[in-house]
Design a protein around this motif. Structure first.
Motif, PDB file in Angstrom:
ATOM      1  N   ALA A 108      -9.225   2.228   2.951  1.00  0.00           N
ATOM      2  CA  ALA A 108     -10.362   1.946   2.072  1.00  0.00           C
ATOM      3  C   ALA A 108     -10.367   0.481   1.631  1.00  0.00           C
ATOM      4  O   ALA A 108     -11.408  -0.179   1.627  1.00  0.00           O
ATOM      5  CB  ALA A 108     -10.315   2.877   0.864  1.00  0.00           C
ATOM      6  N   TRP A 109      -9.200  -0.040   1.302  1.00  0.00           N
ATOM      7  CA  TRP A 109      -9.109  -1.428   0.836  1.00  0.00           C
ATOM      8  C   TRP A 109      -9.597  -2.395   1.925  1.00  0.00           C
ATOM      9  O   TRP A 109     -10.417  -3.278   1.676  1.00  0.00           O
ATOM     10  CB  TRP A 109      -7.646  -1.740   0.469  1.00  0.00           C
ATOM     11  CG  TRP A 109      -7.441  -3.085  -0.174  1.00  0.00           C
ATOM     12  CD1 TRP A 109      -7.434  -3.365  -1.498  1.00  0.00           C
ATOM     13  CD2 TRP A 109      -7.223  -4.343   0.499  1.00  0.00           C
ATOM     14  NE1 TRP A 109      -7.218  -4.705  -1.714  1.00  0.00           N
ATOM     15  CE2 TRP A 109      -7.086  -5.331  -0.498  1.00  0.00           C
ATOM     16  CE3 TRP A 109      -7.130  -4.731   1.833  1.00  0.00           C
ATOM     17  CZ2 TRP A 109      -6.865  -6.681  -0.196  1.00  0.00           C
ATOM     18  CZ3 TRP A 109      -6.917  -6.085   2.133  1.00  0.00           C
ATOM     19  CH2 TRP A 109      -6.786  -7.040   1.123  1.00  0.00           C
ATOM     20  N   LYS A 143      -4.800   6.316   3.089  1.00  0.00           N
ATOM     21  CA  LYS A 143      -6.178   6.382   2.610  1.00  0.00           C
ATOM     22  C   LYS A 143      -6.524   5.126   1.799  1.00  0.00           C
ATOM     23  O   LYS A 143      -7.561   4.496   2.003  1.00  0.00           O
ATOM     24  CB  LYS A 143      -6.328   7.637   1.750  1.00  0.00           C
ATOM     25  CG  LYS A 143      -7.743   8.013   1.484  1.00  0.00           C
ATOM     26  CD  LYS A 143      -7.831   9.376   0.842  1.00  0.00           C
ATOM     27  CE  LYS A 143      -9.294   9.606   0.473  1.00  0.00           C
ATOM     28  NZ  LYS A 143      -9.500  10.785  -0.313  1.00  0.00           N
ATOM     29  N   GLU A 144      -5.614   4.773   0.931  1.00  0.00           N
ATOM     30  CA  GLU A 144      -5.815   3.597   0.078  1.00  0.00           C
ATOM     31  C   GLU A 144      -5.925   2.339   0.956  1.00  0.00           C
ATOM     32  O   GLU A 144      -6.787   1.485   0.767  1.00  0.00           O
ATOM     33  CB  GLU A 144      -4.609   3.501  -0.865  1.00  0.00           C
ATOM     34  CG  GLU A 144      -4.594   2.298  -1.765  1.00  0.00           C
ATOM     35  CD  GLU A 144      -3.180   1.962  -2.295  1.00  0.00           C
ATOM     36  OE1 GLU A 144      -3.094   1.059  -3.107  1.00  0.00           O
ATOM     37  OE2 GLU A 144      -2.184   2.595  -1.869  1.00  0.00           O
ATOM     38  N   MET A 145      -5.047   2.256   1.962  1.00  0.00           N
ATOM     39  CA  MET A 145      -5.030   1.089   2.838  1.00  0.00           C
ATOM     40  C   MET A 145      -6.334   0.989   3.635  1.00  0.00           C
ATOM     41  O   MET A 145      -6.965  -0.064   3.695  1.00  0.00           O
ATOM     42  CB  MET A 145      -3.820   1.200   3.778  1.00  0.00           C
ATOM     43  CG  MET A 145      -3.601   0.041   4.712  1.00  0.00           C
ATOM     44  SD  MET A 145      -4.562   0.116   6.216  1.00  0.00           S
ATOM     45  CE  MET A 145      -3.825   1.500   7.067  1.00  0.00           C
ATOM     46  N   SER A 167     -13.388  -2.413   2.408  1.00  0.00           N
ATOM     47  CA  SER A 167     -14.245  -2.513   1.212  1.00  0.00           C
ATOM     48  C   SER A 167     -15.043  -3.811   1.194  1.00  0.00           C
ATOM     49  O   SER A 167     -14.663  -4.805   1.807  1.00  0.00           O
ATOM     50  CB  SER A 167     -13.373  -2.438  -0.045  1.00  0.00           C
ATOM     51  OG  SER A 167     -12.532  -3.593  -0.098  1.00  0.00           O
ATOM     52  N   PHE A 191       0.851  -1.206   0.000  1.00  0.00           N
ATOM     53  CA  PHE A 191       0.000   0.000   0.000  1.00  0.00           C
ATOM     54  C   PHE A 191       0.875   1.240   0.000  1.00  0.00           C
ATOM     55  O   PHE A 191       1.857   1.326   0.736  1.00  0.00           O
ATOM     56  CB  PHE A 191      -0.908   0.030   1.237  1.00  0.00           C
ATOM     57  CG  PHE A 191      -1.997  -0.990   1.193  1.00  0.00           C
ATOM     58  CD1 PHE A 191      -3.028  -0.878   0.277  1.00  0.00           C
ATOM     59  CD2 PHE A 191      -1.996  -2.070   2.068  1.00  0.00           C
ATOM     60  CE1 PHE A 191      -4.036  -1.828   0.230  1.00  0.00           C
ATOM     61  CE2 PHE A 191      -2.997  -3.022   2.031  1.00  0.00           C
ATOM     62  CZ  PHE A 191      -4.018  -2.900   1.110  1.00  0.00           C
ATOM     63  N   LYS A 192       0.455   2.223  -0.809  1.00  0.00           N
ATOM     64  CA  LYS A 192       1.252   3.453  -0.910  1.00  0.00           C
ATOM     65  C   LYS A 192       0.776   4.508   0.086  1.00  0.00           C
ATOM     66  O   LYS A 192       1.567   5.245   0.648  1.00  0.00           O
ATOM     67  CB  LYS A 192       1.136   4.042  -2.323  1.00  0.00           C
ATOM     68  CG  LYS A 192       1.727   3.155  -3.402  1.00  0.00           C
ATOM     69  CD  LYS A 192       3.217   3.444  -3.593  1.00  0.00           C
ATOM     70  CE  LYS A 192       3.848   2.585  -4.649  1.00  0.00           C
ATOM     71  NZ  LYS A 192       3.726   1.138  -4.420  1.00  0.00           N
ATOM     72  N   THR A 193      -0.544   4.596   0.285  1.00  0.00           N
ATOM     73  CA  THR A 193      -1.048   5.657   1.165  1.00  0.00           C
ATOM     74  C   THR A 193      -1.969   5.076   2.229  1.00  0.00           C
ATOM     75  O   THR A 193      -2.555   4.001   2.055  1.00  0.00           O
ATOM     76  CB  THR A 193      -1.867   6.712   0.385  1.00  0.00           C
ATOM     77  OG1 THR A 193      -3.038   6.054  -0.125  1.00  0.00           O
ATOM     78  CG2 THR A 193      -1.071   7.326  -0.756  1.00  0.00           C
TER      79      THR A 193
END
Ligand code: PRX
Length: 668
Positions: free
Chosen positions: A49-50, A45-47, A53, A41-43
């Motif tokens: 959300a993933w 937020k992305e982590m 989900s 994961f880069k960010t």
């Protein structure tokens, strides 16, 4: 009208512009960052959300369940929603939570690691260090004692004890045998204990002769006797001798802890249970007067608290963790007992009052035992603010590396004080939003999260938290609504003891028939997100004022008031008003060194008007010496309102300071 109201809702929301970025080394070395790197994961937020989900949340929980817990028999299904809202987790598996919290450490490398540093309140009694090896023996001896009394899997046992090591030992011994524990806060009256023990049909009560409070022994056993008289299933009362108080022991019913464990084996086979087997029942207050027995399951409470503690408070092998809550509340269940032990950590437990022998006691505890992570409540922080920063300043708090807050919205003023005077203007504050019902934090910063004072930031990975309007539509950023959980998670409540109808009504009914919203959990709090998506909790749904048709959260006005440099605490209520519906009335406690005056009242009103806008300005400010609070430190607005309006105040036996009610003036 609706449009105008929306505008005003936004207007009274105090936009927080300060951002506190986490230091680089905290981010780089954090447990969560290690996991993110492993996963690519880069960010943040992305982590987040993933993990939350629809596609991945069960995969996430499956990995966490395998990371933090040893399963005696592997589960075959992560989650089963076929009986919604009765969600089942880790179907087909077998587990024992005490095995995970104690046995596996005691039989491995952590045998001699300290599990608890216990500090008695009397300053002439020595601190005790209890290793995982010690804990193993004590838990097993006591479990064997419980067994000898005929107590077995599925039975309920009430535990009514102060903050001494025998409290977690008793809980862990119950869990080892599959006995469902129901801890009742030792500050509750005999009636409080009786109602709870009778409701869940406890077969035994575990208590003490007495305990220390501000240097004096306080008797407790007599309360258990009175409770047993109204709880017909109680056959045994087990009494640990803590304070040497004289007690009457009833022949055939009462047994001393030391007699019960005498000569017992230090080994005890765990009873393996289904992950849905109830670990505990904990009572909490609802909208009606009757406490609700929240049922928590074993599997989910082995996974959720440990995972959140590891990620949010970033615990490492050599940390010394201090959660200042009482084990009588969910915070203590999850974050003094189960989570830190499952992670094999060292935790501090303090028996007594924060102001004994003086307001330096907590800070001395931190200095003496090099506490690294401190987790406490806004009410405690405000109490220390009121006393002034000279108390923490006397002690070396340089061992601290992370701070936390829980229990109510932390007003930005207290947040800033906490950071400055306890966190030497450097430490991040994890403001964790959750409930007795949830078992774990739902919204919280991680050590990698940029913070805004007063915000619990975002839903944690694996939790899908949102804000809906009354019709079930997600509200846009900048507007308020009902905070909900859109998905189940392992440590969520499973039921109310003996009251299916109320369980359905309080949490699930609200959105049940809205298309696509079946199974959405209504938390009962009002919340709002700012333009960056940061969550701000605004208090309970029922604690909302309606002034000239505008909805204003009491907590918001209180937060504005306590930002005034001369005000320490505030309670805000709505007074019936013929024209506006309600007018805002504030009761405030001044900081030490300030005197009440009509000018100061006017100044406080002007201060709120300036901060929140005229619609939220109180029409009256009254100065008081004290405000009625619950045992967990929350101001009881309901009581303040009833007393000031001349209505019956109802049952105040569970208040921490019932005498405070007398300080509230009549205002009608
Ligand atoms: O209103 C929220 C508030 O406390 C309620 C839950 O209370 P209880 O079940 O006693 O559990 C307290 C310990 C978890 C919530 O519905 N609350 C808890 N934490 C926060 C909070 N309000 C704002 N910010 C928090 N961090």
């Amino acid at each position: 009208m609706a449009g105008e109201e929306k505008k005003l809702k936004t207007a009274v929301f105090q936009e927080e512009t300060r951002i506190f970025n986490p230091p680089k080394d905290l981010v780089e070395n954090s447990n969560v960052m290690k996991w993110m790197k492993k996963k690519g994961f880069k960010t943040e937020k992305e982590m987040r959300a993933w993990c939350s989900s629809d596609e991945h949340y069960l995969e996430f929980w499956d990995e966490m369940a395998k990371t933090y817990v040893d399963w005696h028999k592997p589960y075959t299904k992560v989650m089963d929603d076929s009986e919604m809202p009765y969600f089942h987790w880790f179907t087909g598996g077998e587990i024992n939570i005490t095995y995970n919290a104690v046995d596996r450490h005691a039989k491995g490398k952590k045998k001699d690691k300290v599990a608890y540093i216990w500090i008695p309140e009397p300053t002439d009694q020595p601190t005790q260090k209890i290793t995982y090896g010690d804990l193993y023996k004590e838990v097993n001896k006591f479990a064997n004692g419980l067994k000898s009394l005929g107590l077995k899997k599925g039975d309920r046992v009430s535990i009514y004890m102060p903050m001494i090591p025998q409290l977690p030992i008793a809980m862990l011994a119950c869990a080892k045998l599959g006995i469902i524990h129901s801890v009742v806060f030792s500050g509750f009256s005999s009636k409080g204990l009786m109602d709870r023990a009778a409701d869940c049909g406890s077969r035994a009560i575990i208590t003490v002769d007495g305990f220390y409070r501000r240097g004096k022994p306080v008797p407790l056993k007599q309360n258990a006797d009175e409770a047993a008289a109204g709880a017909p299933a109680v056959e045994k009362i087990i009494v640990y001798k803590r304070a040497g108080v004289d007690v009457a022991m009833k022949e055939g019913r009462d047994v001393w802890w030391h007699d019960l464990v005498k000569g017992r084996s230090e080994e005890c086979e765990p009873v393996w249970v289904d992950p849905e087997h109830r670990l505990y029942i904990l009572y909490t207050s609802g909208t009606t007067g009757k406490p609700k027995g929240i049922e928590h399951a074993t599997g989910g409470n082995a996974v959720g608290p440990a995972q959140t503690l590891h990620w949010v408070f970033d615990l490492k092998e050599n940390d010394v963790w201090w959660c200042t809550a009482d084990i009588g509340w969910v915070t203590g269940h999850s974050y003094i007992v189960y989570a830190p032990l499952i992670l094999g950590m060292t935790g501090l437990m303090y028996e007594g009052a924060a102001d004994y022998p003086d307001f330096g006691r907590w800070w001395k505890n931190i200095q003496d035992h090099k506490v690294t992570v401190l987790y406490t409540a806004p009410t405690a922080i405000r109490m220390f603010m009121k006393q002034g920063p000279q108390w923490p300043a006397k002690y070396d708090l340089s061992s601290l590396r992370l701070l936390g807050s829980v229990g109510e919205p932390i007003n930005p003023e207290a947040w800033m004080w906490y950071r400055e005077h306890i966190g030497r203007n450097e430490l991040q504050i994890m403001d964790t939003w959750w409930q007795t019902e949830t078992g774990t934090f739902l919204n919280s910063p991680l050590p990698i999260t940029p913070l805004k004072p007063g915000s619990c930031t975002f839903p944690l990975p694996g939790y899908d938290i949102s804000i809906l309007d009354e019709d079930g539509k997600e509200v846009p950023l900048g507007q308020g609504g009902n905070i909900v959980s859109l998905k189940p998670y392992p440590s969520m409540l499973r039921a109310f003891w003996g009251d299916k109808e109320r369980f359905m009504k309080e949490y699930w009914q609200f959105y049940w028939d809205v298309p696509g919203r079946r199974g959405v959990y209504l938390a009962g709090d009002k919340a709002q997100r700012d333009k960056d998506g940061y969550f701000f909790i605004q208090g309970r749904i029922d604690d909302v004022l309606s002034v000239a048709g505008h909805r204003i959260a009491n907590a918001e006005v209180e937060s504005a008031l306590v930002a005034h440099p001369k005000i320490a605490e505030a309670a805000v209520i709505g007074k019936p008003d013929e024209v506006k519906g309600e007018s805002i009335v504030a009761f405030v406690i001044l900081r030490i060194g300030n005197d009440p005056s009509p000018e100061l009242a006017k100044d406080a009103i002007a201060f709120v008007r300036k901060t929140l806008g005229p619609v939220a300005a109180p029409s009256e400010v009254h100065f008081v010496n004290d405000l009625p609070k619950t045992r967990s430190g929350k101001i009881m607005r309901r009581v303040v309102k009833a007393k000031s309006l001349g209505n019956p105040v109802g049952d105040i036996s569970t208040l921490m300071n019932p005498e405070a009610v007398d300080h509230i003036p009549l205002i009608v």
